[in-house]
Design a protein around this motif. Sequence first.
Motif, PDB file in Angstrom:
ATOM      1  N   ALA A   1      63.451 -10.177 -45.518  1.00  0.00           N
ATOM      2  CA  ALA A   1      63.285  -8.991 -46.250  1.00  0.00           C
ATOM      3  C   ALA A   1      62.129  -9.420 -47.468  1.00  0.00           C
ATOM      4  CB  ALA A   1      64.418  -8.573 -47.075  1.00  0.00           C
ATOM      5  N   ILE A   2      61.928 -10.665 -47.815  1.00  0.00           N
ATOM      6  CA  ILE A   2      60.830 -11.042 -48.625  1.00  0.00           C
ATOM      7  C   ILE A   2      59.747 -11.133 -47.739  1.00  0.00           C
ATOM      8  CG2 ILE A   2      60.009 -13.088 -49.910  1.00  0.00           C
ATOM      9  CD1 ILE A   2      62.945 -13.709 -50.626  1.00  0.00           C
ATOM     10  N   ALA A   3      59.702 -11.835 -46.539  1.00  0.00           N
ATOM     11  CA  ALA A   3      58.686 -12.002 -45.875  1.00  0.00           C
ATOM     12  C   ALA A   3      58.032 -10.389 -45.477  1.00  0.00           C
ATOM     13  CB  ALA A   3      59.053 -12.649 -44.536  1.00  0.00           C
ATOM     14  N   ASP A   4      58.987  -9.603 -45.306  1.00  0.00           N
ATOM     15  CA  ASP A   4      58.508  -8.109 -44.915  1.00  0.00           C
ATOM     16  C   ASP A   4      57.663  -7.458 -45.952  1.00  0.00           C
ATOM     17  OD1 ASP A   4      59.892  -8.089 -42.270  1.00  0.00           O
ATOM     18  OD2 ASP A   4      61.764  -7.064 -42.854  1.00  0.00           O
ATOM     19  N   ALA A   5      58.230  -7.798 -47.207  1.00  0.00           N
ATOM     20  CA  ALA A   5      57.622  -7.255 -48.285  1.00  0.00           C
ATOM     21  C   ALA A   5      56.182  -7.826 -48.387  1.00  0.00           C
ATOM     22  CB  ALA A   5      58.352  -7.544 -49.596  1.00  0.00           C
ATOM     23  N   TYR A   6      55.940  -8.972 -47.925  1.00  0.00           N
ATOM     24  CA  TYR A   6      54.801  -9.564 -48.239  1.00  0.00           C
ATOM     25  C   TYR A   6      53.864  -9.362 -47.053  1.00  0.00           C
ATOM     26  CZ  TYR A   6      55.961 -13.627 -51.399  1.00  0.00           C
ATOM     27  OH  TYR A   6      56.055 -14.349 -52.541  1.00  0.00           O
ATOM     28  N   TRP A   7      54.510  -8.946 -45.740  1.00  0.00           N
ATOM     29  CA  TRP A   7      53.494  -8.252 -44.707  1.00  0.00           C
ATOM     30  C   TRP A   7      53.150  -6.918 -45.100  1.00  0.00           C
ATOM     31  CZ3 TRP A   7      51.243 -10.558 -40.782  1.00  0.00           C
ATOM     32  CH2 TRP A   7      50.827  -9.550 -39.839  1.00  0.00           C
ATOM     33  N   VAL A   8      53.876  -6.092 -45.621  1.00  0.00           N
ATOM     34  CA  VAL A   8      53.521  -5.008 -46.123  1.00  0.00           C
ATOM     35  C   VAL A   8      52.360  -4.918 -47.251  1.00  0.00           C
ATOM     36  CG1 VAL A   8      54.424  -2.801 -47.316  1.00  0.00           C
ATOM     37  CG2 VAL A   8      55.543  -3.795 -45.752  1.00  0.00           C
ATOM     38  N   LEU A   9      52.518  -5.743 -48.389  1.00  0.00           N
ATOM     39  CA  LEU A   9      51.585  -6.047 -49.184  1.00  0.00           C
ATOM     40  C   LEU A   9      50.235  -6.243 -48.601  1.00  0.00           C
ATOM     41  CD1 LEU A   9      51.280  -6.396 -52.337  1.00  0.00           C
ATOM     42  CD2 LEU A   9      51.399  -8.782 -51.889  1.00  0.00           C
ATOM     43  N   HIS A  10      50.352  -7.190 -47.491  1.00  0.00           N
ATOM     44  CA  HIS A  10      49.120  -7.619 -46.897  1.00  0.00           C
ATOM     45  C   HIS A  10      48.430  -6.398 -46.155  1.00  0.00           C
ATOM     46  CE1 HIS A  10      46.139  -9.838 -44.189  1.00  0.00           C
ATOM     47  NE2 HIS A  10      46.861  -9.537 -43.182  1.00  0.00           N
ATOM     48  N   HIS A  11      49.103  -5.762 -45.702  1.00  0.00           N
ATOM     49  CA  HIS A  11      48.499  -4.320 -44.846  1.00  0.00           C
ATOM     50  C   HIS A  11      48.369  -3.410 -45.676  1.00  0.00           C
ATOM     51  CE1 HIS A  11      48.541  -6.403 -40.595  1.00  0.00           C
ATOM     52  NE2 HIS A  11      49.604  -6.860 -41.142  1.00  0.00           N
ATOM     53  N   GLN A  12      48.582  -3.374 -46.998  1.00  0.00           N
ATOM     54  CA  GLN A  12      48.397  -2.111 -47.574  1.00  0.00           C
ATOM     55  C   GLN A  12      46.862  -1.542 -47.666  1.00  0.00           C
ATOM     56  OE1 GLN A  12      49.369  -3.267 -51.547  1.00  0.00           O
ATOM     57  NE2 GLN A  12      51.356  -1.827 -51.575  1.00  0.00           N
ATOM     58  N   HIS A  13      46.471  -0.256 -47.501  1.00  0.00           N
ATOM     59  CA  HIS A  13      45.378   0.246 -47.419  1.00  0.00           C
ATOM     60  C   HIS A  13      44.529   0.162 -48.732  1.00  0.00           C
ATOM     61  CE1 HIS A  13      42.159   3.540 -47.615  1.00  0.00           C
ATOM     62  NE2 HIS A  13      42.115   3.257 -46.348  1.00  0.00           N
ATOM     63  N   ARG A  14      43.107  -0.361 -49.028  1.00  0.00           N
ATOM     64  CA  ARG A  14      42.695  -0.540 -50.157  1.00  0.00           C
ATOM     65  C   ARG A  14      42.622   0.336 -51.324  1.00  0.00           C
ATOM     66  NH1 ARG A  14      36.482  -1.828 -49.084  1.00  0.00           N
ATOM     67  NH2 ARG A  14      35.824   0.425 -48.599  1.00  0.00           N
ATOM     68  N   SER A  15      43.034   1.589 -50.834  1.00  0.00           N
ATOM     69  CA  SER A  15      42.956   2.698 -51.852  1.00  0.00           C
ATOM     70  C   SER A  15      43.939   2.807 -52.654  1.00  0.00           C
ATOM     71  CB  SER A  15      42.877   4.040 -51.222  1.00  0.00           C
ATOM     72  OG  SER A  15      44.025   4.320 -50.267  1.00  0.00           O
TER      73      SER A  15
END
Length: 116
Positions: A87-101
Amino acid sequence: MLARGGGTLVFTGASGSLRGKANYSPFAAAKAALRALAQSVAREFGPQGIHVGHVVVDGGIEGDRLLSMRPQLKDERGPDGMLNIAAIADAYWVLHHQHRSAWTLELDLRPWAEQF
């Protein structure tokens, strides 16, 4: 990352970056400094396409290291009382793929069953 025009840099913090505990002043000072570093780096490199995040991991991580030292902890904390590694890894992955807006600078991860 600058040469590629983007990337993600994530710093892993702890609750000590937000509030110090008795007998943990060196840890709190180091984590508070890391948080300030992440904020400064985000402001310096964010406009150049580098997404910088600071993740506060606020709780015990359900992994071999902690459970080998305190095997009873998982039972004491109950279901979802510790942070799941995937779940921690998933949160990091989501953070990495956020739209820059809508980039997240700081993300706070804590167990669902945490007692405040």
